[in-house]
Design a protein around this motif. Structure first.
Motif, PDB file in Angstrom:
ATOM      1  N   ARG A 170       0.812  -1.222   0.000  1.00  0.00           N
ATOM      2  CA  ARG A 170       0.000   0.000   0.000  1.00  0.00           C
ATOM      3  C   ARG A 170       0.846   1.273   0.000  1.00  0.00           C
ATOM      4  NH1 ARG A 170      -3.013  -1.953   4.658  1.00  0.00           N
ATOM      5  NH2 ARG A 170      -2.228  -0.089   5.691  1.00  0.00           N
ATOM      6  N   SER A 171       2.120   1.158   0.317  1.00  0.00           N
ATOM      7  CA  SER A 171       2.933   2.355   0.553  1.00  0.00           C
ATOM      8  C   SER A 171       3.340   3.022  -0.750  1.00  0.00           C
ATOM      9  CB  SER A 171       4.191   1.993   1.346  1.00  0.00           C
ATOM     10  OG  SER A 171       3.862   1.469   2.610  1.00  0.00           O
ATOM     11  N   THR A 172       3.641   4.333  -0.637  1.00  0.00           N
ATOM     12  CA  THR A 172       4.194   5.092  -1.749  1.00  0.00           C
ATOM     13  C   THR A 172       5.661   4.709  -1.931  1.00  0.00           C
ATOM     14  OG1 THR A 172       4.736   6.887  -0.252  1.00  0.00           O
ATOM     15  CG2 THR A 172       2.616   7.001  -1.367  1.00  0.00           C
ATOM     16  N   PRO A 173       6.264   4.978  -3.111  1.00  0.00           N
ATOM     17  CA  PRO A 173       7.650   4.558  -3.355  1.00  0.00           C
ATOM     18  C   PRO A 173       8.651   4.971  -2.275  1.00  0.00           C
ATOM     19  CG  PRO A 173       6.657   5.273  -5.397  1.00  0.00           C
ATOM     20  CD  PRO A 173       5.654   5.556  -4.315  1.00  0.00           C
ATOM     21  N   PRO A 174       8.656   6.238  -1.787  1.00  0.00           N
ATOM     22  CA  PRO A 174       9.632   6.567  -0.732  1.00  0.00           C
ATOM     23  C   PRO A 174       9.427   5.736   0.536  1.00  0.00           C
ATOM     24  CG  PRO A 174       8.722   8.558  -1.703  1.00  0.00           C
ATOM     25  CD  PRO A 174       7.894   7.416  -2.196  1.00  0.00           C
ATOM     26  N   MET A 175       8.159   5.419   0.849  1.00  0.00           N
ATOM     27  CA  MET A 175       7.882   4.645   2.052  1.00  0.00           C
ATOM     28  C   MET A 175       8.216   3.164   1.879  1.00  0.00           C
ATOM     29  SD  MET A 175       6.967   6.574   4.410  1.00  0.00           S
ATOM     30  CE  MET A 175       7.568   8.192   3.954  1.00  0.00           C
ATOM     31  N   LYS A 176       8.168   2.669   0.640  1.00  0.00           N
ATOM     32  CA  LYS A 176       8.467   1.262   0.416  1.00  0.00           C
ATOM     33  C   LYS A 176       9.885   0.916   0.886  1.00  0.00           C
ATOM     34  CE  LYS A 176       5.369   0.462  -3.537  1.00  0.00           C
ATOM     35  NZ  LYS A 176       4.524  -0.564  -2.899  1.00  0.00           N
ATOM     36  N   LYS A 177      10.819   1.852   0.691  1.00  0.00           N
ATOM     37  CA  LYS A 177      12.202   1.577   1.100  1.00  0.00           C
ATOM     38  C   LYS A 177      12.294   1.421   2.614  1.00  0.00           C
ATOM     39  CE  LYS A 177      14.292   4.014  -2.808  1.00  0.00           C
ATOM     40  NZ  LYS A 177      15.193   5.124  -3.214  1.00  0.00           N
ATOM     41  N   GLN A 178      11.609   2.286   3.326  1.00  0.00           N
ATOM     42  CA  GLN A 178      11.658   2.200   4.781  1.00  0.00           C
ATOM     43  C   GLN A 178      11.048   0.899   5.271  1.00  0.00           C
ATOM     44  OE1 GLN A 178       9.631   4.469   8.493  1.00  0.00           O
ATOM     45  NE2 GLN A 178      10.376   5.771   6.859  1.00  0.00           N
ATOM     46  N   VAL A 179       9.893   0.512   4.679  1.00  0.00           N
ATOM     47  CA  VAL A 179       9.244  -0.736   5.077  1.00  0.00           C
ATOM     48  C   VAL A 179      10.138  -1.927   4.733  1.00  0.00           C
ATOM     49  CG1 VAL A 179       7.198  -2.168   4.795  1.00  0.00           C
ATOM     50  CG2 VAL A 179       6.971   0.307   4.739  1.00  0.00           C
ATOM     51  N   ALA A 180      10.793  -1.854   3.579  1.00  0.00           N
ATOM     52  CA  ALA A 180      11.685  -2.943   3.179  1.00  0.00           C
ATOM     53  C   ALA A 180      12.828  -3.118   4.172  1.00  0.00           C
ATOM     54  CB  ALA A 180      12.230  -2.681   1.775  1.00  0.00           C
ATOM     55  N   PHE A 181      13.404  -2.012   4.643  1.00  0.00           N
ATOM     56  CA  PHE A 181      14.476  -2.108   5.636  1.00  0.00           C
ATOM     57  C   PHE A 181      13.963  -2.715   6.938  1.00  0.00           C
ATOM     58  CE2 PHE A 181      16.989   0.498   2.874  1.00  0.00           C
ATOM     59  CZ  PHE A 181      18.294   0.223   3.220  1.00  0.00           C
ATOM     60  N   MET A 182      12.753  -2.373   7.318  1.00  0.00           N
ATOM     61  CA  MET A 182      12.173  -2.952   8.524  1.00  0.00           C
ATOM     62  C   MET A 182      11.997  -4.461   8.344  1.00  0.00           C
ATOM     63  SD  MET A 182      10.962  -2.599  11.580  1.00  0.00           S
ATOM     64  CE  MET A 182      10.607  -0.845  11.817  1.00  0.00           C
ATOM     65  N   MET A 183      11.539  -4.908   7.178  1.00  0.00           N
ATOM     66  CA  MET A 183      11.326  -6.332   6.934  1.00  0.00           C
ATOM     67  C   MET A 183      12.644  -7.103   6.883  1.00  0.00           C
ATOM     68  SD  MET A 183       8.286  -6.155   4.073  1.00  0.00           S
ATOM     69  CE  MET A 183       8.239  -7.931   3.916  1.00  0.00           C
ATOM     70  N   ILE A 184      13.661  -6.525   6.216  1.00  0.00           N
ATOM     71  CA  ILE A 184      14.961  -7.211   6.128  1.00  0.00           C
ATOM     72  C   ILE A 184      15.585  -7.353   7.507  1.00  0.00           C
ATOM     73  CG2 ILE A 184      17.308  -7.032   5.234  1.00  0.00           C
ATOM     74  CD1 ILE A 184      16.120  -5.623   2.773  1.00  0.00           C
ATOM     75  N   GLY A 185      15.497  -6.277   8.309  1.00  0.00           N
ATOM     76  CA  GLY A 185      16.050  -6.346   9.656  1.00  0.00           C
ATOM     77  C   GLY A 185      15.357  -7.404  10.496  1.00  0.00           C
ATOM     78  N   SER A 186      14.028  -7.518  10.336  1.00  0.00           N
ATOM     79  CA  SER A 186      13.281  -8.510  11.106  1.00  0.00           C
ATOM     80  C   SER A 186      13.579  -9.926  10.625  1.00  0.00           C
ATOM     81  CB  SER A 186      11.783  -8.227  10.994  1.00  0.00           C
ATOM     82  OG  SER A 186      11.482  -6.921  11.460  1.00  0.00           O
ATOM     83  N   CYS A 187      13.669 -10.098   9.303  1.00  0.00           N
ATOM     84  CA  CYS A 187      13.967 -11.425   8.754  1.00  0.00           C
ATOM     85  C   CYS A 187      15.345 -11.898   9.170  1.00  0.00           C
ATOM     86  CB  CYS A 187      13.861 -11.393   7.234  1.00  0.00           C
ATOM     87  SG  CYS A 187      12.165 -11.288   6.620  1.00  0.00           S
ATOM     88  N   SER A 188      16.288 -10.967   9.313  1.00  0.00           N
ATOM     89  CA  SER A 188      17.647 -11.344   9.707  1.00  0.00           C
ATOM     90  C   SER A 188      17.642 -12.010  11.075  1.00  0.00           C
ATOM     91  CB  SER A 188      18.548 -10.109   9.727  1.00  0.00           C
ATOM     92  OG  SER A 188      18.598  -9.513   8.450  1.00  0.00           O
ATOM     93  N   ILE A 189      16.867 -11.464  11.990  1.00  0.00           N
ATOM     94  CA  ILE A 189      16.818 -12.006  13.360  1.00  0.00           C
ATOM     95  C   ILE A 189      16.161 -13.370  13.360  1.00  0.00           C
ATOM     96  CG2 ILE A 189      15.937 -11.644  15.676  1.00  0.00           C
ATOM     97  CD1 ILE A 189      16.002  -8.634  15.095  1.00  0.00           C
ATOM     98  N   TYR A 190      14.937 -13.426  12.873  1.00  0.00           N
ATOM     99  CA  TYR A 190      14.165 -14.655  13.010  1.00  0.00           C
ATOM    100  C   TYR A 190      14.500 -15.668  11.916  1.00  0.00           C
ATOM    101  CZ  TYR A 190      11.753 -11.932  16.469  1.00  0.00           C
ATOM    102  OH  TYR A 190      11.473 -11.173  17.576  1.00  0.00           O
TER     103      TYR A 190
END
Length: 600
Positions: A170-190
């Motif tokens: 649902r996010s706009t292009p600038p927001m997609k990058k921020q959400v992607a970083f949040m997902m990558i950081g979370s995937c790294s842990i779990y």
């Protein structure tokens, strides 16, 4: 070769990075997401710091101590991360005591079970030491409560990742990058933890803490590059959705990437399935927007984007969306609805036009009044002078002079009366107050008032309206309508003519007819007689003058009383003016509708 010491140093470095993020979160603690994020990172810091010393511990007692240290954070990490995701994705309203308390039940049980494991062995069935490549590592046999903890944690992880994926779409292009970083950081842990638990890679050490090393890099980059802790992207999304202006975002290839609710209302057919489609397909019905979108930045004021008369008016602006380095990454179309201000401006212009017309008419009217009042008064003055001379000089009969004086005085009186009536209507002096009226009685009263004028031209006026013929009308306005129509009939009827007044019912209306045997209305004058706002006056058969306001007043007052006015005429044979009035049974409807337009 023993790598444990190097891995321990790496984990301590990861712990330091985590503590930096905890500090940054504390500085931004006015945002709820910063608090949950900081606590989740702090829980991970207990894990990495404890494991850094666990893998270099020389005996089982030391290892058990550092395990207990690690489990200060391990049970609560997934719950804190899940709460952070709820806040990050705009579900802050869910973070209430009735949700948080149940979520903490399993972590608290896990924490207690780990610290009391020596009594029941439900968390770890067995703890032993193993030698691996010159290092002493712990070997853990998991119990049922450990499995409950793992299953519960990954249920929260799956739900949280699902929310992040939904948000990413649902996010706009600038927001997609921020959400992607949040997902990558979370995937790294779990992700690292999942690889260790299912045994995809056969390694003797726990990989889970090293996931914090990778996530720390992405989280720190996201914090400084995208201000992740300053404002959650869905909060910006909510602001975006709540804007009254219609906002539509395209990429540089003119493909639709996002839009808000206002845009969905302004652009017909716009829906989520069109995301990713080119502007040619999105703006099929809006060629103006499509053409402008292709030519870079622009600004339009007070335009109808479809071109239909009843369409809203918009101020349209198109600008480029740039990244932190000023490089264009998309296009933003902003439509502001200015329909109300345009309509207000049109009303003001229309009022100004009407005021201009009134002012023009005022000048014309005063010019006519100056001549029409001056001429009969001048005649009166001359007649009075002649009368004085004649009376002084002889005993002659002065009947002709006296008659002419009376005619001129009557004309002047009628003129002044019409002017006063018109001035009262224009200044709001007449109050609309409809009541039940006897039409026959009203007509007879006004015929008596016209008797002097009609008898001077030997005109016979007959009313065939019977008594007890009732209509619903304003008394003053009805008198003025009848008086003006009779006055016009007398004015344009030659000597020895006749005037007939009749009435008949038609449905719930009464139609009144005033017929004369006068000169009629010419073909040139007939189409505009009841259409002109300020018609000019014509001279009567005996030279009578006026200011041309009689029919204007009749038309307005008939309309206010809920009726219509029209006429038939044959040149040199006479005219018949008709007007309709409602019966008393229509009183309620006419009263309410007419009051809306009573400010004449």
């Amino acid at each position: 070769m023993n790598y444990n010491l190097y891995l321990s140093v790496l984990l301590i470095a990861a712990t330091c990075s985590a503590l930096v993020m905890v500090y940054l979160s504390w500085k931004r603690r006015e945002h709820p997401i910063a608090i949950s994020y900081g606590l989740a990172v702090l829980a991970g810091a207990f894990y990495t710091f404890g494991y850094a010393f666990e893998i270099v511990s020389p005996n089982l007692e030391h290892i058990r101590f550092w395990l207990r240290f690690e489990y200060i954070g391990i049970p609560f990490g997934p719950v804190l991360w899940f709460i952070m995701v709820l806040q990050y994705t705009g579900r802050q309203s869910l973070v209430r005591k009735r949700l948080v308390v149940p979520l903490l039940v399993v972590p608290i049980v896990t924490f207690a079970a780990h610290y009391t494991n020596a009594w029941h062995h439900w968390f770890y069935a067995k703890i032993t030491l193993e030698e691996s490549e010159g290092s002493t590592l712990v070997s853990l046999s998991k119990g049922p409560l450990y499995e409950v903890h793992v299953v519960y944690s990954y249920i929260l992880v799956v739900i949280g990742m699902g929310l992040l994926i939904q948000m990413l779409r649902r996010s706009t292009p600038p927001m997609k990058k921020q959400v992607a970083f949040m997902m990558i950081g979370s995937c790294s842990i779990y992700g690292f933890s999942l690889v260790y638990l299912i045994g995809v890679i056969d390694v003797p050490i726990d990989l889970s803490p090293f996931g914090f090393v990778v996530s720390g890099v992405f989280y720190l980059w996201g914090i400084y590059q995208f201000n992740m802790l300053r404002l959650a992207p869905l909060a910006l999304q909510r602001v975006f959705e709540s804007m009254t202006e219609a906002v539509i975002v395209f990429d540089l290839d003119n493909a639709l990437t996002s839009y808000n609710q206002s845009a969905g209302r302004a652009i017909e057919g716009l829906h989520r399935k069109q995301l990713g489609l080119p502007a040619d397909q999105v703006f099929v019905r809006y060629p103006l927007l499509l053409e402008r979108l292709r030519h870079g930045s622009f600004s339009l004021r007070k335009v109808q984007i479809v071109g239909q008369p009843d369409e809203p008016f918009y101020n349209v602006n198109m600008s480029f969306v740039c990244d932190n380095h000023g490089k264009p990454v998309g296009k933003m179309l902003l439509l502001s609805d200015v329909t109300e201000s345009v309509r207000t401006e049109e009303r003001l212009l229309d009022n100004a036009r009407q005021l201009g017309e009134l002012n023009t008419f005022k000048d014309k009217m005063f010019n006519v009044i100056a001549h029409d009042i001056r001429d009969p008064l001048a005649v009166l003055v001359n007649l009075m002078e002649l009368m004085e001379d004649e009376i002084q000089g002889c005993e002659r009969d002065h009947e002709e002079i006296v008659h002419e004086m009376g005619q001129q005085i009557q004309n002047t009186f009628t003129l002044v009366e019409s002017l006063l009536d018109w001035f009262r209507s224009q200044r709001g002096g007449m109050v609309f107050n409809p009541i039940e009226r006897d039409l026959g009685h009203t007509v007879q009263n006004n015929i008596r008032m016209m008797r002097v004028r009609s008898e001077s031209k030997r005109i016979r006026i007959v009313s065939e309206i019977p008594q007890d013929t009732f209509v619903y009308a304003d008394k003053e306005m009805l008198d003025l309508i009848v008086r003006n129509l009779l006055s016009n009939a007398i004015k344009f009827t030659a000597a020895d003519g006749s005037i007939l007044v009749k009435a008949h019912r038609s449905g719930n209306r009464t139609i009144v007819a005033v017929s004369d045997t006068g000169e009629g209305i010419s073909e040139d004058q007939a189409p505009t007689l009841l259409q002109e706002a300020y018609p000019t006056s014509s001279a009567g058969t005996a030279g009578e003058r006026g200011v041309g306001l009689g029919l204007t007043l009749c038309r307005e007052f008939v309309r206010l009383n809920g009726g219509e006015i029209w006429f038939d005429s044959t040149l040199s044979q006479g005219s018949t003016f008709y007007f309709s009035l409602p019966d008393p049974s229509e009183s309620t409807r006419i009263s309410s509708s007419s009051m809306e337009g009573a400010a004449v």
